[in-house]
Write an enzyme that holds these catalytic residues in place. Structure first.
Site, PDB file in Angstrom:
ATOM      1  N   GLY A  13       9.861  -2.391  -5.427  1.00  0.00           N
ATOM      2  CA  GLY A  13      11.183  -2.977  -5.501  1.00  0.00           C
ATOM      3  C   GLY A  13      12.162  -2.027  -6.170  1.00  0.00           C
ATOM      4  O   GLY A  13      11.852  -1.417  -7.189  1.00  0.00           O
ATOM      5  N   VAL A 143      12.166  -3.247 -12.911  1.00  0.00           N
ATOM      6  CA  VAL A 143      13.012  -4.244 -13.563  1.00  0.00           C
ATOM      7  C   VAL A 143      12.180  -5.155 -14.462  1.00  0.00           C
ATOM      8  O   VAL A 143      12.702  -5.763 -15.392  1.00  0.00           O
ATOM      9  CB  VAL A 143      13.795  -5.100 -12.537  1.00  0.00           C
ATOM     10  CG1 VAL A 143      14.764  -4.237 -11.747  1.00  0.00           C
ATOM     11  CG2 VAL A 143      12.860  -5.863 -11.607  1.00  0.00           C
ATOM     12  N   ASP A 144      10.887  -5.247 -14.186  1.00  0.00           N
ATOM     13  CA  ASP A 144      10.017  -6.146 -14.951  1.00  0.00           C
ATOM     14  C   ASP A 144       9.755  -5.667 -16.378  1.00  0.00           C
ATOM     15  O   ASP A 144       9.245  -6.422 -17.203  1.00  0.00           O
ATOM     16  CB  ASP A 144       8.679  -6.334 -14.230  1.00  0.00           C
ATOM     17  CG  ASP A 144       8.820  -7.108 -12.936  1.00  0.00           C
ATOM     18  OD1 ASP A 144       9.692  -7.985 -12.871  1.00  0.00           O
ATOM     19  OD2 ASP A 144       8.070  -6.822 -11.990  1.00  0.00           O
ATOM     20  N   GLY A 191      10.034 -11.706 -12.643  1.00  0.00           N
ATOM     21  CA  GLY A 191       9.090 -11.581 -13.745  1.00  0.00           C
ATOM     22  C   GLY A 191       7.833 -12.364 -13.435  1.00  0.00           C
ATOM     23  O   GLY A 191       7.742 -13.551 -13.733  1.00  0.00           O
ATOM     24  N   ARG A 192       6.885 -11.678 -12.824  1.00  0.00           N
ATOM     25  CA  ARG A 192       5.669 -12.352 -12.357  1.00  0.00           C
ATOM     26  C   ARG A 192       4.713 -12.690 -13.500  1.00  0.00           C
ATOM     27  O   ARG A 192       4.224 -13.810 -13.606  1.00  0.00           O
ATOM     28  CB  ARG A 192       4.960 -11.451 -11.339  1.00  0.00           C
ATOM     29  CG  ARG A 192       3.717 -12.023 -10.712  1.00  0.00           C
ATOM     30  CD  ARG A 192       3.175 -11.070  -9.671  1.00  0.00           C
ATOM     31  NE  ARG A 192       4.187 -10.768  -8.678  1.00  0.00           N
ATOM     32  CZ  ARG A 192       4.424 -11.540  -7.611  1.00  0.00           C
ATOM     33  NH1 ARG A 192       3.708 -12.634  -7.432  1.00  0.00           N
ATOM     34  NH2 ARG A 192       5.351 -11.220  -6.750  1.00  0.00           N
ATOM     35  N   GLU A 247      10.108 -16.427 -12.611  1.00  0.00           N
ATOM     36  CA  GLU A 247       9.381 -16.814 -11.398  1.00  0.00           C
ATOM     37  C   GLU A 247       7.891 -16.998 -11.676  1.00  0.00           C
ATOM     38  O   GLU A 247       7.194 -17.701 -10.958  1.00  0.00           O
ATOM     39  CB  GLU A 247       9.568 -15.763 -10.306  1.00  0.00           C
ATOM     40  CG  GLU A 247       8.965 -14.408 -10.654  1.00  0.00           C
ATOM     41  CD  GLU A 247       9.127 -13.367  -9.558  1.00  0.00           C
ATOM     42  OE1 GLU A 247       9.470 -13.748  -8.412  1.00  0.00           O
ATOM     43  OE2 GLU A 247       8.910 -12.172  -9.835  1.00  0.00           O
ATOM     44  N   TYR A 297      17.536 -10.685  -5.177  1.00  0.00           N
ATOM     45  CA  TYR A 297      17.948  -9.290  -5.048  1.00  0.00           C
ATOM     46  C   TYR A 297      19.236  -8.992  -5.810  1.00  0.00           C
ATOM     47  O   TYR A 297      19.500  -7.835  -6.162  1.00  0.00           O
ATOM     48  CB  TYR A 297      18.153  -8.928  -3.573  1.00  0.00           C
ATOM     49  CG  TYR A 297      16.880  -8.678  -2.799  1.00  0.00           C
ATOM     50  CD1 TYR A 297      15.630  -8.994  -3.327  1.00  0.00           C
ATOM     51  CD2 TYR A 297      16.915  -8.124  -1.533  1.00  0.00           C
ATOM     52  CE1 TYR A 297      14.466  -8.761  -2.617  1.00  0.00           C
ATOM     53  CE2 TYR A 297      15.761  -7.887  -0.798  1.00  0.00           C
ATOM     54  CZ  TYR A 297      14.539  -8.208  -1.350  1.00  0.00           C
ATOM     55  OH  TYR A 297      13.391  -7.974  -0.644  1.00  0.00           O
ATOM     56  N   GLN A 299      20.104  -9.608  -8.791  1.00  0.00           N
ATOM     57  CA  GLN A 299      19.896  -9.133 -10.153  1.00  0.00           C
ATOM     58  C   GLN A 299      19.512  -7.656 -10.209  1.00  0.00           C
ATOM     59  O   GLN A 299      19.892  -6.941 -11.130  1.00  0.00           O
ATOM     60  CB  GLN A 299      18.831  -9.978 -10.853  1.00  0.00           C
ATOM     61  CG  GLN A 299      17.450  -9.887 -10.246  1.00  0.00           C
ATOM     62  CD  GLN A 299      16.543 -11.041 -10.631  1.00  0.00           C
ATOM     63  OE1 GLN A 299      16.259 -11.239 -11.801  1.00  0.00           O
ATOM     64  NE2 GLN A 299      16.095 -11.809  -9.647  1.00  0.00           N
ATOM     65  N   ARG A 300      18.790  -7.182  -9.227  1.00  0.00           N
ATOM     66  CA  ARG A 300      18.326  -5.796  -9.279  1.00  0.00           C
ATOM     67  C   ARG A 300      19.245  -4.842  -8.509  1.00  0.00           C
ATOM     68  O   ARG A 300      19.060  -3.631  -8.572  1.00  0.00           O
ATOM     69  CB  ARG A 300      16.899  -5.693  -8.753  1.00  0.00           C
ATOM     70  CG  ARG A 300      16.740  -5.829  -7.261  1.00  0.00           C
ATOM     71  CD  ARG A 300      15.272  -5.854  -6.886  1.00  0.00           C
ATOM     72  NE  ARG A 300      15.080  -5.577  -5.458  1.00  0.00           N
ATOM     73  CZ  ARG A 300      13.966  -5.822  -4.799  1.00  0.00           C
ATOM     74  NH1 ARG A 300      12.927  -6.347  -5.447  1.00  0.00           N
ATOM     75  NH2 ARG A 300      13.863  -5.527  -3.520  1.00  0.00           N
TER      76      ARG A 300
END
EC number: 2.7.1.90
Length: 422
Positions: A13, A143-144, A191-192, A247, A297, A299-300
């Site tokens: 991503g 991003v995470d 954020g998995r 998420e 999408y 946000q990133r």
């Protein structure tokens, strides 16, 4: 050491600042013409290398490369393609090395997260065994914010800023209408397994009691009764309730609230939408009117509101990767080292970590960054997050629209007779 060509690829991503890292790589490589010859980039990431679809970066002007610093997404194309283990599919790795050998590539810069760190390490190791050593440097991006050893990950600061600002603005909207309309607003963010992005929503709070009133993190087991009680209490006291939900919010047994029952190209669970799941709970159990939104999408990709700190760090790790390579280093990742303990004295520098310790390791929110009730962040969490969203770095505008880089992406002629199915 004889002059070798360089190959750069983007993975997974994309972010608002991954191209700033690309800019750092290319501009720095161009300054080392004594050691680095041509610079190539993979069309659509590592897939471009497997297919021998290499972009000739030399065809791009200095101005176009400089514009990458303020351009979001993956300018050369990224991909969600995880190479299998060496034992499962050695042919993929051997193909990469064959392509690199055919194009006299001695430097490999892979810009991505934990999976790409693993790929980078394996290519370095196998190339040595195959008699064609390649210096492989991993450039952190996600991003995470879940890569180990680095204080933070390029890409995170900008997404954190977007989430904090969006939460604040949406909360003002809800507050102005809650007397006769929406009582609960839920913003779902990425954020998995790690809740860094959701936690950043708390930066919207300037005074005690400000929104967001509830933050749901993967690190804190979801308790439905406790959650609903908090929503009801907040609405009773303030007239409305704003929630930022990761998420990856999950129950105590590890089941995701929004498990869609499938997996993506990296083998990760596909998540089907935690916001509507929570909204249904609020409606069914409390009867409250709600709205929800997916940052997704947006946000990133939000380069227009990027963190200046994030942009600077993204460029710096790209530059550091090249400097490490020409200094003879291999199988490492440039890291960001925090030198200050709070916003007022925040500064940073570049360090490095061995890929053997980075690959496939996730960094989670530490317990001391989470509030006692599990629905927010602690002062220590705020002290960590706040400096990462500092500063503005707006792209140039024309007719009210940001102007971003447009690359030619001219492909180099193929040298291998056979293709490769991906």
């Amino acid at each position: 050491m004889s002059k070798k060509n360089a190959f750069y690829a983007q993975s997974g991503g994309v972010t608002a600042v991954i191209n700033a890292s690309a800019c750092g790589v290319i501009e720095t490589a161009r300054q080392h013409g004594d050691k680095i010859g041509n610079i190539y980039a993979g069309l659509n990431g590592i897939v471009g290398a497997l297919r021998e679809e290499l972009i000739d970066v030399g065809q791009e002007s200095d101005d176009a490369i400089a514009a990458l610093r303020y351009t979001p997404s993956g300018a050369f194309g990224s991909c969600r393609y995880k190479l299998k283990s060496l034992e499962q599919n050695r042919a993929e790795y051997e193909r990469l090395i064959e392509v690199f050998k055919a194009h006299d590539i001695g430097y490999f810069f892979y810009n991505g997260g934990g999976d790409s760190a693993d790929t980078c390490l394996k290519i370095s190791q196998l190339s040595e065994k195959m008699g064609y050593p390649i210096q492989a440097i991993h450039i952190p991006k996600t991003v995470d914010n879940d890569l180990p050893f680095t204080d933070n990950c390029p890409g995170f600061g900008s997404v954190a800023k977007y989430v904090a600002v969006s939460t604040k603005e949406a909360a003002l909207d809800v507050a102005s209408m809650c007397a006769t309309s929406t009582k609960v607003f839920i913003l779902e963010v990425m954020g998995r397994h790690a809740g860094w992005i959701a936690a950043a929503g708390a930066l919207a709070q300037e005074q005690e009691g400000d929104a967001p009133h509830i933050i749901l993190l993967p690190e804190v087991a979801f308790d439905k009764e406790k959650f609903l009680a908090k929503v009801q209490q907040t609405v009773a006291e303030k007239g409305y309730c704003v929630i930022v939900a990761s998420e990856g919010a999950q129950y105590e047994d590890g089941t995701f609230l929004a498990d869609a029952g499938s997996v993506d190209a990296f083998g990760h669970k596909q998540l089907g939408g935690v916001a509507p799941t929570l909204a249904k709970m609020v409606k069914d159990e409390l009867g409250l009117k709600y709205h929800w939104a997916l940052a997704d999408y947006l946000q990133r990709a939000a380069r227009h509101i990027a963190s200046a700190t994030d942009v600077e760090q993204a460029y710096a790790v790209g530059k550091a990767a090249v400097e490490a390579a020409v200094a003879g280093k291999n199988a490492i990742m440039p890291t960001i080292e925090r030198n200050g303990t709070c916003t007022a004295d925040y500064s940073w520098s570049i360090g490095e970590a061995p890929l053997s310790e980075v690959a496939n390791v996730e960094k989670f929110m530490p317990e001391e960054y989470i509030s006692e009730d599990g629905f927010g962040i602690s002062p220590a969490g705020r002290a960590y997050l706040e400096p990462l969203i500092l500063g503005e770095d707006y792209p140039p505008y024309k007719n009210g629209i940001p102007q971003y880089a447009r690359l030619k992406k001219v492909l180099v002629a193929k040298k291998l007779a056979e293709g490769f199915d991906v």
